[in-house]
Design a protein around this motif. Structure first.
Motif, PDB file in Angstrom:
ATOM      1  N   GLN A  35      12.797  -8.584 -29.012  1.00 33.52           N
ATOM      2  CA  GLN A  35      12.212  -8.139 -30.274  1.00 33.52           C
ATOM      3  C   GLN A  35      11.079  -9.065 -30.704  1.00 33.52           C
ATOM      4  O   GLN A  35      10.059  -8.609 -31.221  1.00 33.52           O
ATOM      5  N   ASP A  70      13.438  -0.591 -36.364  1.00 33.76           N
ATOM      6  CA  ASP A  70      14.161  -0.743 -35.099  1.00 33.76           C
ATOM      7  C   ASP A  70      15.391   0.161 -35.177  1.00 33.76           C
ATOM      8  O   ASP A  70      16.314  -0.103 -35.945  1.00 33.76           O
ATOM      9  N   GLU A  80       8.054  -8.283 -28.578  1.00 33.14           N
ATOM     10  CA  GLU A  80       7.426  -7.040 -29.035  1.00 33.14           C
ATOM     11  C   GLU A  80       6.663  -7.288 -30.334  1.00 33.14           C
ATOM     12  O   GLU A  80       5.539  -6.806 -30.506  1.00 33.14           O
TER      13      GLU A  80
END
Length: 78
Positions: free
Chosen positions: A11, A44, A14
């Motif tokens: 995460q 998310d 990203e």
């Protein structure tokens, strides 16, 4: 590495990629405009969390004033 640590690391990678893309967009817009301020969110689906991405360039007070007008519902000529 624990699975949750791996997911968190992915995460973060990203998020870094998205932030760099946002920086590039701000830079491109700055070639045409005096000030630029962009606010973005990304959800998310797996965690239900929402990330916030903010970037801007140009005179801080001009951006602040424009945001204040927007928050107060003043017409900005849209």
């Amino acid at each position: 590495m624990e699975p949750t640590e791996f997911i968190k690391q992915q995460q973060e990678i990203e998020a870094d990629v998205l932030y760099k893309e946002l920086e590039n967009i701000v830079s491109k817009l700055r070639s045409k405009f005096d000030t630029v301020q962009i606010f973005c969110t990304k959800s998310d689906i797996k965690t239900g969390d929402t990330g916030t991405f903010i970037n801007g360039s140009g005179n801080y007070y001009a951006r602040y004033g424009q945001i204040s007008q927007w928050l107060n519902g003043e017409d900005l000529g849209d």
